[in-house]
Design a protein around this motif. Structure first.
Motif, mmCIF file in Angstrom:
data_model
loop_
_atom_site.group_PDB
_atom_site.id
_atom_site.type_symbol
_atom_site.label_atom_id
_atom_site.label_comp_id
_atom_site.label_asym_id
_atom_site.label_seq_id
_atom_site.Cartn_x
_atom_site.Cartn_y
_atom_site.Cartn_z
ATOM 1 N N LEU A 40 -23.302 22.236 -46.670
ATOM 2 C CA LEU A 40 -23.651 22.774 -45.353
ATOM 3 C C LEU A 40 -23.585 21.693 -44.280
ATOM 4 N N ALA A 41 -24.142 20.510 -44.599
ATOM 5 C CA ALA A 41 -24.137 19.410 -43.630
ATOM 6 C C ALA A 41 -22.715 18.973 -43.302
ATOM 7 N N MET A 42 -21.868 18.868 -44.320
ATOM 8 C CA MET A 42 -20.489 18.446 -44.083
ATOM 9 C C MET A 42 -19.719 19.484 -43.273
ATOM 10 N N LEU A 43 -19.953 20.766 -43.521
ATOM 11 C CA LEU A 43 -19.298 21.818 -42.748
ATOM 12 C C LEU A 43 -19.693 21.738 -41.273
ATOM 13 N N VAL A 44 -20.978 21.501 -41.019
ATOM 14 C CA VAL A 44 -21.465 21.408 -39.642
ATOM 15 C C VAL A 44 -20.837 20.208 -38.932
ATOM 16 N N ILE A 45 -20.788 19.052 -39.612
ATOM 17 C CA ILE A 45 -20.204 17.855 -39.000
ATOM 18 C C ILE A 45 -18.727 18.078 -38.704
ATOM 19 N N GLY A 46 -17.998 18.687 -39.658
ATOM 20 C CA GLY A 46 -16.589 18.971 -39.434
ATOM 21 C C GLY A 46 -16.377 19.907 -38.264
ATOM 22 N N SER A 47 -17.220 20.923 -38.157
ATOM 23 C CA SER A 47 -17.137 21.863 -37.047
ATOM 24 C C SER A 47 -17.425 21.168 -35.724
ATOM 25 N N PHE A 48 -18.379 20.259 -35.750
ATOM 26 C CA PHE A 48 -18.716 19.497 -34.545
ATOM 27 C C PHE A 48 -17.531 18.639 -34.090
ATOM 28 N N LEU A 49 -16.858 18.000 -35.031
ATOM 29 C CA LEU A 49 -15.718 17.147 -34.687
ATOM 30 C C LEU A 49 -14.588 17.949 -34.045
ATOM 31 N N ALA A 50 -14.493 19.236 -34.402
ATOM 32 C CA ALA A 50 -13.415 20.080 -33.868
ATOM 33 C C ALA A 50 -13.557 20.301 -32.367
ATOM 34 N N ASP A 51 -14.742 20.056 -31.811
ATOM 35 C CA ASP A 51 -14.963 20.264 -30.377
ATOM 36 C C ASP A 51 -14.549 19.072 -29.529
ATOM 37 N N MET A 52 -14.213 17.945 -30.182
ATOM 38 C CA MET A 52 -13.928 16.715 -29.452
ATOM 39 C C MET A 52 -12.436 16.442 -29.388
ATOM 40 N N SER A 53 -12.014 15.783 -28.329
ATOM 41 C CA SER A 53 -10.625 15.367 -28.159
ATOM 42 C C SER A 53 -10.506 13.885 -28.475
ATOM 43 N N LEU A 54 -9.665 13.551 -29.439
ATOM 44 C CA LEU A 54 -9.503 12.160 -29.843
ATOM 45 C C LEU A 54 -9.004 11.298 -28.691
ATOM 46 N N GLY A 55 -8.121 11.873 -27.865
ATOM 47 C CA GLY A 55 -7.595 11.121 -26.733
ATOM 48 C C GLY A 55 -8.681 10.729 -25.750
ATOM 49 N N ASP A 56 -9.594 11.657 -25.455
ATOM 50 C CA ASP A 56 -10.694 11.365 -24.527
ATOM 51 C C ASP A 56 -11.626 10.301 -25.081
ATOM 52 N N VAL A 57 -11.821 10.323 -26.396
ATOM 53 C CA VAL A 57 -12.725 9.358 -27.020
ATOM 54 C C VAL A 57 -12.210 7.941 -26.836
ATOM 55 N N PHE A 58 -10.934 7.726 -27.101
ATOM 56 C CA PHE A 58 -10.391 6.369 -27.044
ATOM 57 C C PHE A 58 -10.199 5.873 -25.614
ATOM 58 N N LYS A 59 -10.299 6.764 -24.633
ATOM 59 C CA LYS A 59 -10.230 6.333 -23.239
ATOM 60 C C LYS A 59 -11.546 5.693 -22.803
ATOM 61 N N GLU A 60 -12.605 5.940 -23.570
ATOM 62 C CA GLU A 60 -13.924 5.405 -23.215
ATOM 63 C C GLU A 60 -13.950 3.892 -23.433
ATOM 64 N N GLU A 61 -14.292 3.161 -22.387
ATOM 65 C CA GLU A 61 -14.278 1.701 -22.434
ATOM 66 C C GLU A 61 -15.317 1.155 -23.422
ATOM 67 N N LYS A 62 -14.882 0.260 -24.250
ATOM 68 C CA LYS A 62 -15.720 -0.503 -25.185
ATOM 69 C C LYS A 62 -16.327 0.337 -26.302
ATOM 70 N N ILE A 63 -15.924 1.598 -26.433
ATOM 71 C CA ILE A 63 -16.533 2.432 -27.464
ATOM 72 C C ILE A 63 -16.083 2.024 -28.863
ATOM 73 N N LEU A 64 -14.873 1.462 -28.966
ATOM 74 C CA LEU A 64 -14.402 0.999 -30.267
ATOM 75 C C LEU A 64 -15.242 -0.176 -30.757
ATOM 76 N N TRP A 65 -15.659 -1.028 -29.827
ATOM 77 C CA TRP A 65 -16.551 -2.137 -30.185
ATOM 78 C C TRP A 65 -17.889 -1.604 -30.682
ATOM 79 N N LEU A 66 -18.364 -0.565 -30.034
ATOM 80 C CA LEU A 66 -19.615 0.065 -30.469
ATOM 81 C C LEU A 66 -19.480 0.596 -31.899
ATOM 82 N N ALA A 67 -18.366 1.268 -32.183
ATOM 83 C CA ALA A 67 -18.143 1.833 -33.516
ATOM 84 C C ALA A 67 -18.089 0.738 -34.573
#
Length: 308
Positions: free
Chosen positions: A205-232
């Motif tokens: 159940l937890a994995m299904l919810v996390i996967g569903s949550f990831l489907a709402d995000m755009s990978l391109g928008d994420v990597f445009k965020e400054e310094k977020i890769l350093w945070l990760a």
């Protein structure tokens, strides 16, 4: 062989997560269902897993080890909190962005991913120790965590609800399960089997919810965020690496080393975006941090288990 066995277990979790991703893209899951499943996991199936996992015969050795695990948790959180105050300064980050970055560094996804992955690697005894290790989590999150997220927001004066902290389902489950352990109370077989069945649904159940949550995000928008890769990288590599190095240096080995390192290596806490929204912080940045750290953890966690 141990590495490949662990890798296979995590790969299974990844595949279930991808099914959740696909289900959301195909509209078989929606946000209302995600909310319902999240509540079911946190209030029913996870507490069942915790109580069932603590059905061990009392022994002095296991009791004293349990106390050490709780103390170890406080030490690790002290280390992580200290680093979380330094990192934004090093990255020259301020305001609400600093607040979100610091919150993500302190609080990992112990509920949805921590328990399932520890269970996959170490089994029931690992869940037993993880439940004890996570006792400080909710208290620190609802005190220091709330302070961190709301310090740059104006007009937020809400006080900490300590009753809500103590009555958290996870805390109550640990209290019940550990009491049964201390008193050597064995649950009747039908009750034990019921908890076993409920608890076994936590991971999928937890994995299904996390996967569903990831489907709402755009990978391109994420990597445009400054310094977020350093945070990760700090969240997934630097922090667990430092915790592992420090604990190993002082002589900590086995499960006492593995559980803190694995929990520290989890991605950003799933409720980071929810709390950021509640306290008028940068919830878009919080969502991006959750997405990126969760996605990259599919690579970093298997590699980490090879090192431990």
């Amino acid at each position: 062989m141990a590495f490949f066995a662990t890798f296979n277990q995590i790969l299974i979790l990844f595949l279930v997560m991808m099914i959740g991703y696909g289900a959301k893209k195909l509209n078989y899951m929606d946000n209302a269902l995600n909310k319902g499943l999240s509540n079911l996991v946190m209030h029913v199936t996870l507490p069942a897993m915790i109580i069932k996992s603590m059905q061990f015969e009392f022994s002095k050795e296991l009791f004293f080890t349990s106390i050490k695990v709780i103390l170890l948790s406080l030490v690790v959180y002290a280390i992580v909190i200290g680093i979380s105050f330094c990192f934004p300064r090093m990255m020259r980050i301020g305001g609400k962005k600093r607040d979100v970055f610091q919150f993500i560094l302190i609080f990992s996804n112990v509920g949805y991913m921590g328990y399932p992955i520890v269970d996959a690697i170490y089994g029931e005894i690992g869940v037993f120790y993880t439940a004890l290790y996570n006792i400080p989590f909710n208290f620190i999150m609802l005190t220091l965590g709330v302070y961190v997220l709301r310090r740059s927001s104006e007009g937020i004066k809400e006080k900490v609800d300590y009753k809500k902290v103590l009555l958290n389902p996870g805390i109550l489950a640990v209290a019940v399960g550990f009491s049964f352990f201390l008193l050597s109370i064995k649950l009747p077989l039908p009750v034990y089997e019921t908890l076993d069945i409920l608890g076994s649904t936590t991971t999928p159940l937890a994995m299904l919810v996390i996967g569903s949550f990831l489907a709402d995000m755009s990978l391109g928008d994420v990597f445009k965020e400054e310094k977020i890769l350093w945070l990760a990288m700090a969240r997934l590599v630097v922090l667990p690496g430092m915790v592992m190095g420090i604990l190993y240096f002082v002589g900590v080995r086995g499960l006492m080393l593995g559980v803190p390192v694995v929990i520290t290596a989890m991605p950003a806490a799933a409720n980071t975006a929810v709390l950021a929204t509640l306290y008028e912080s940068d919830h878009y940045l919080a969502s991006k941090g959750i997405f990126l750290t969760t996605a990259l953890s599919l690579i970093t966690i298997p590699l980490l288990t090879f090192i431990i």
